[in-house]
Design a protein around this motif. Structure first.
Motif, PDB file in Angstrom:
ATOM      1  N   VAL A  96       0.841  -1.203   0.000  1.00  0.00           N
ATOM      2  CA  VAL A  96       0.000   0.000   0.000  1.00  0.00           C
ATOM      3  C   VAL A  96       0.876   1.252   0.000  1.00  0.00           C
ATOM      4  O   VAL A  96       0.620   2.206  -0.743  1.00  0.00           O
ATOM      5  N   ARG A  97       1.916   1.266   0.826  1.00  0.00           N
ATOM      6  CA  ARG A  97       2.802   2.424   0.887  1.00  0.00           C
ATOM      7  C   ARG A  97       3.447   2.671  -0.479  1.00  0.00           C
ATOM      8  O   ARG A  97       3.572   3.817  -0.929  1.00  0.00           O
ATOM      9  N   GLU A  98       3.849   1.623  -1.150  1.00  0.00           N
ATOM     10  CA  GLU A  98       4.463   1.750  -2.474  1.00  0.00           C
ATOM     11  C   GLU A  98       3.523   2.443  -3.456  1.00  0.00           C
ATOM     12  O   GLU A  98       3.935   3.309  -4.235  1.00  0.00           O
ATOM     13  N   GLN A  99       2.245   2.073  -3.428  1.00  0.00           N
ATOM     14  CA  GLN A  99       1.267   2.667  -4.348  1.00  0.00           C
ATOM     15  C   GLN A  99       0.943   4.109  -3.956  1.00  0.00           C
ATOM     16  O   GLN A  99       0.739   4.961  -4.826  1.00  0.00           O
ATOM     17  N   VAL A 100       0.882   4.391  -2.660  1.00  0.00           N
ATOM     18  CA  VAL A 100       0.632   5.773  -2.218  1.00  0.00           C
ATOM     19  C   VAL A 100       1.786   6.663  -2.655  1.00  0.00           C
ATOM     20  O   VAL A 100       1.569   7.788  -3.144  1.00  0.00           O
ATOM     21  N   GLU A 101       3.008   6.184  -2.494  1.00  0.00           N
ATOM     22  CA  GLU A 101       4.163   6.962  -2.942  1.00  0.00           C
ATOM     23  C   GLU A 101       4.121   7.194  -4.448  1.00  0.00           C
ATOM     24  O   GLU A 101       4.523   8.252  -4.940  1.00  0.00           O
ATOM     25  N   ALA A 102       3.624   6.210  -5.192  1.00  0.00           N
ATOM     26  CA  ALA A 102       3.497   6.378  -6.642  1.00  0.00           C
ATOM     27  C   ALA A 102       2.479   7.468  -6.970  1.00  0.00           C
ATOM     28  O   ALA A 102       2.706   8.294  -7.867  1.00  0.00           O
ATOM     29  N   LEU A 103       1.357   7.495  -6.241  1.00  0.00           N
ATOM     30  CA  LEU A 103       0.353   8.547  -6.463  1.00  0.00           C
ATOM     31  C   LEU A 103       0.955   9.933  -6.253  1.00  0.00           C
ATOM     32  O   LEU A 103       0.729  10.854  -7.052  1.00  0.00           O
ATOM     33  N   VAL A 104       1.719  10.078  -5.195  1.00  0.00           N
ATOM     34  CA  VAL A 104       2.323  11.376  -4.877  1.00  0.00           C
ATOM     35  C   VAL A 104       3.335  11.763  -5.945  1.00  0.00           C
ATOM     36  O   VAL A 104       3.365  12.902  -6.426  1.00  0.00           O
ATOM     37  N   ALA A 105       4.188  10.816  -6.342  1.00  0.00           N
ATOM     38  CA  ALA A 105       5.239  11.109  -7.312  1.00  0.00           C
ATOM     39  C   ALA A 105       4.686  11.365  -8.709  1.00  0.00           C
ATOM     40  O   ALA A 105       5.261  12.147  -9.479  1.00  0.00           O
ATOM     41  N   LEU A 106       3.577  10.716  -9.055  1.00  0.00           N
ATOM     42  CA  LEU A 106       3.025  10.855 -10.402  1.00  0.00           C
ATOM     43  C   LEU A 106       2.183  12.111 -10.567  1.00  0.00           C
ATOM     44  O   LEU A 106       1.910  12.526 -11.701  1.00  0.00           O
ATOM     45  N   ASP A 107       1.768  12.714  -9.468  1.00  0.00           N
ATOM     46  CA  ASP A 107       0.974  13.949  -9.561  1.00  0.00           C
ATOM     47  C   ASP A 107       1.695  15.010 -10.391  1.00  0.00           C
ATOM     48  O   ASP A 107       1.142  15.525 -11.381  1.00  0.00           O
ATOM     49  N   PRO A 108       2.945  15.386 -10.065  1.00  0.00           N
ATOM     50  CA  PRO A 108       3.612  16.378 -10.906  1.00  0.00           C
ATOM     51  C   PRO A 108       3.919  15.866 -12.308  1.00  0.00           C
ATOM     52  O   PRO A 108       3.982  16.651 -13.261  1.00  0.00           O
ATOM     53  N   ALA A 109       4.100  14.565 -12.466  1.00  0.00           N
ATOM     54  CA  ALA A 109       4.347  14.009 -13.802  1.00  0.00           C
ATOM     55  C   ALA A 109       3.127  14.203 -14.699  1.00  0.00           C
ATOM     56  O   ALA A 109       3.257  14.535 -15.881  1.00  0.00           O
ATOM     57  N   VAL A 110       1.928  14.015 -14.139  1.00  0.00           N
ATOM     58  CA  VAL A 110       0.706  14.247 -14.907  1.00  0.00           C
ATOM     59  C   VAL A 110       0.582  15.723 -15.255  1.00  0.00           C
ATOM     60  O   VAL A 110       0.222  16.087 -16.381  1.00  0.00           O
ATOM     61  N   ARG A 111       0.879  16.587 -14.314  1.00  0.00           N
ATOM     62  CA  ARG A 111       0.801  18.028 -14.573  1.00  0.00           C
ATOM     63  C   ARG A 111       1.774  18.447 -15.671  1.00  0.00           C
ATOM     64  O   ARG A 111       1.485  19.346 -16.458  1.00  0.00           O
ATOM     65  N   ARG A 112       2.926  17.779 -15.719  1.00  0.00           N
ATOM     66  CA  ARG A 112       3.923  18.095 -16.750  1.00  0.00           C
ATOM     67  C   ARG A 112       3.605  17.385 -18.062  1.00  0.00           C
ATOM     68  O   ARG A 112       4.320  17.559 -19.044  1.00  0.00           O
ATOM     69  N   ASP A 113       2.569  16.568 -18.080  1.00  0.00           N
ATOM     70  CA  ASP A 113       2.138  15.842 -19.275  1.00  0.00           C
ATOM     71  C   ASP A 113       3.233  14.902 -19.775  1.00  0.00           C
ATOM     72  O   ASP A 113       3.450  14.756 -20.985  1.00  0.00           O
ATOM     73  N   LEU A 114       3.921  14.237 -18.837  1.00  0.00           N
ATOM     74  CA  LEU A 114       4.959  13.296 -19.214  1.00  0.00           C
ATOM     75  C   LEU A 114       4.343  12.032 -19.786  1.00  0.00           C
ATOM     76  O   LEU A 114       3.241  11.633 -19.396  1.00  0.00           O
ATOM     77  N   PRO A 115       5.026  11.376 -20.714  1.00  0.00           N
ATOM     78  CA  PRO A 115       4.473  10.178 -21.353  1.00  0.00           C
ATOM     79  C   PRO A 115       4.073   9.106 -20.343  1.00  0.00           C
ATOM     80  O   PRO A 115       4.823   8.814 -19.406  1.00  0.00           O
ATOM     81  N   ASP A 116       2.905   8.551 -20.539  1.00  0.00           N
ATOM     82  CA  ASP A 116       2.378   7.424 -19.762  1.00  0.00           C
ATOM     83  C   ASP A 116       2.082   7.765 -18.304  1.00  0.00           C
ATOM     84  O   ASP A 116       1.729   6.886 -17.518  1.00  0.00           O
ATOM     85  N   SER A 117       2.205   9.033 -17.912  1.00  0.00           N
ATOM     86  CA  SER A 117       2.014   9.380 -16.501  1.00  0.00           C
ATOM     87  C   SER A 117       0.569   9.193 -16.047  1.00  0.00           C
ATOM     88  O   SER A 117       0.320   8.704 -14.938  1.00  0.00           O
TER      89      SER A 117
END
Length: 509
Positions: free
Chosen positions: A226-247
């Protein structure tokens, strides 16, 4: 407007007495140009509890040099960071504030360190006069803010020039090492400043198995996942905002894995606490999903058009597809970003952190992980088998399409449950997840063909209403029908491999 620069650099220890070796003798370097000394003044910002530093992010406002302004750096790999720059202003620019919001939440960032550096710069140039790398010797004075201790040091930075061969960094390092200059032990100036002024960045939480008291338990294994997936949610938030591929796709996957874990391991985590979180994760995945689903569908239809002979593309089919795509995708990205900026999203992240800080563990959470996790995986497998049997018993058509879609969702959940259990169950869980993933993939392609047929019918209707030929859309519809039928014929064989008795026996405690 913020811009992004990929920064590839290496740092080395130095003193005021350190002298650089003759870098013109580095392989590939034709000459070394002295660019003089620049005075830099940077204030680094973070939350009072140093959340950015904990994730190796740096945010600064710097004056001096040719790139003064706001800089936000994200780690990519060792020695590689993406630097997002914004023009100099008194307050933090909104684009950068959005990129750190998943870390800072409702906290304001405040000045934590001031670094004043005297930078002596040299350019390494090749025979054609192209810049290979910039070598700087920085004399740094760091002051803890608002009023704290200070420290000073000297360091050497070697930064790769844009489009230069990274091998030049190895060549420079070899030369520096021969001169007795060692690599720095600090990842960044601000990390060193924090450590040397008595307030180092917080350590990353330990993800090792355990239920809070160090024991290797079912609860510990599930919480680590669960912690691994929560950390992924946090880390991917700025990636989505930056429109990075597959984010967007990866962020949705993290949402799904969390939801699946909460459902699969209800004997470990109390569902009265996890069910509301699952509902919120479903909402977030839905808000993110529209743009992704539309893009996948558009790419599929465009590929179909590319495959047919030009003589069968009757009318302005490509223009019609573009119009249709723009009409359906308009506003999708704004919708996703609005969700990430919403109080609801931040509340979800806070609630997930609260769950990890005080997990709602049930009795089975304190047991050995193998039997508890295996039982959960097998339960999800039985659920999948029931849905598959139902789908295979139906005749081809709408009802079977719906049943196969439900089986796909069950396959996804069973696969995620096995992936979460893999650290405990080992190779049997890995084999099971691989076989179930094949089922999920086939059923996903079948569902994509179903969705594509609906879109092609709409395109045909629109073309006809506009006085265009609908022939091509009908042709592609027929191809998608054939593709769906092919997946249905392949399904029993793929399922037979995933439902092999020995596969289940290997998972049985």
């Amino acid at each position: 407007m913020a811009e992004t620069k990929r920064e590839i650099e290496r740092k080395y220890e130095a003193t005021a007495r350190t002298k650089l070796p003759d870098l013109a003798r580095v392989a590939g370097v034709a000459s070394v140009a002295d660019r003089g000394v620049t005075e830099l003044d940077a204030v680094y910002y973070d939350t009072p509890d140093l959340r950015l530093a904990a994730d190796s992010l740096t945010l600064r406002r710097r004056t001096g040099g040719d790139d003064e302004g706001w800089h936000l750096k994200f780690p990519v790999a060792s020695g590689i960071r993406d630097e997002i720059r914004a023009p100099l202003s008194e307050s933090l620019p909104k684009p950068l504030a959005g990129l750190i919001r998943s870390r800072t939440r409702a906290e304001d960032v405040v000045p934590v360190v001031r670094l004043r550096s005297s930078r002596s710069v040299r350019h390494l140039v090749d025979e054609a006069g192209a810049l290979l790398a910039e070598v700087s010797v920085d004399t740094v004075h760091a002051e803890r803010l608002p009023k704290g201790p200070d420290t000073s040091w000297t360091e050497i930075e070697v930064e790769l020039a844009d489009d230069a061969d990274p091998e030049i960094l190895d060549a420079v390092e070899k030369r520096l090492k021969k001169a007795g200059i060692a690599a720095s032990t600090s990842s960044s100036k601000v990390a060193r400043a924090l450590a040397e002024t008595g307030t180092p960045a917080p350590e990353v939480p330990d993800d090792s198995p355990g239920d809070g008291d160090g024991d290797d338990t079912a609860g510990g294994r599930v919480l680590a996942y669960v912690r691994e997936q929560v950390e992924a949610l946090v880390a991917l938030d700025p990636a989505v905002r930056r429109d990075l591929p597959d984010s967007v796709h990866q962020m949705r996957v993290a949402c799904r894995r969390l939801r699946s874990a909460f459902k699969s391991y209800r004997k470990v985590l109390d569902r009265t606490a996890t069910d509301p979180l699952g509902d919120e994760l479903k909402w977030l995945a839905g808000e993110l999903g529209f743009a992704r689903d539309q893009e996948v569908l558009h790419e599929r239809l465009r590929a179909r058009l590319d495959e047919i002979p030009r003589t069968l593309a009757l009318g302005p089919v490509r223009a019609r597809l573009r119009i249709w795509h723009h009409a359906h995708s308009g506003g999708a990205r704004r919708k996703a970003l609005a969700a990430l900026d919403s109080a609801r999203h931040l509340a979800l992240l806070d609630a997930l952190d609260a769950l990890l800080a005080d997990p709602p563990l049930l009795k089975a959470a304190h047991d050995a992980p193998e039997p508890v996790l295996a039982a959960a995986v097998l339960k999800d497998y039985d659920r999948l088998a029931t849905r598959v049997d139902h789908a295979l018993a139906l005749h081809p058509g709408h009802d079977r399409d719906l049943a196969m879609h439900e089986a796909r969702k069950a396959a996804k959940r069973a696969r995620y449950a096995a992936e979460a259990a893999r650290p405990s169950l080992g190779k049997p869980a890995k084999r099971f997840a691989k076989r179930v993933k094949a089922v999920q993939t086939l059923l996903g392609d079948h569902q994509d063909s179903v969705v594509a047929r609906g879109a092609l019918r709409d395109l045909g209707v629109q073309a006809h209403a506009a006085g265009e030929s609908a022939f091509t859309w009908g042709l592609l519809h027929g191809q998608e029908e054939a593709a769906g039928a092919a997946r249905e014929r392949e399904f029993p064989e793929v399922w037979a491999k995933a439902s092999a008795p020995e596969l289940r026996a290997a998972l049985t405690p």
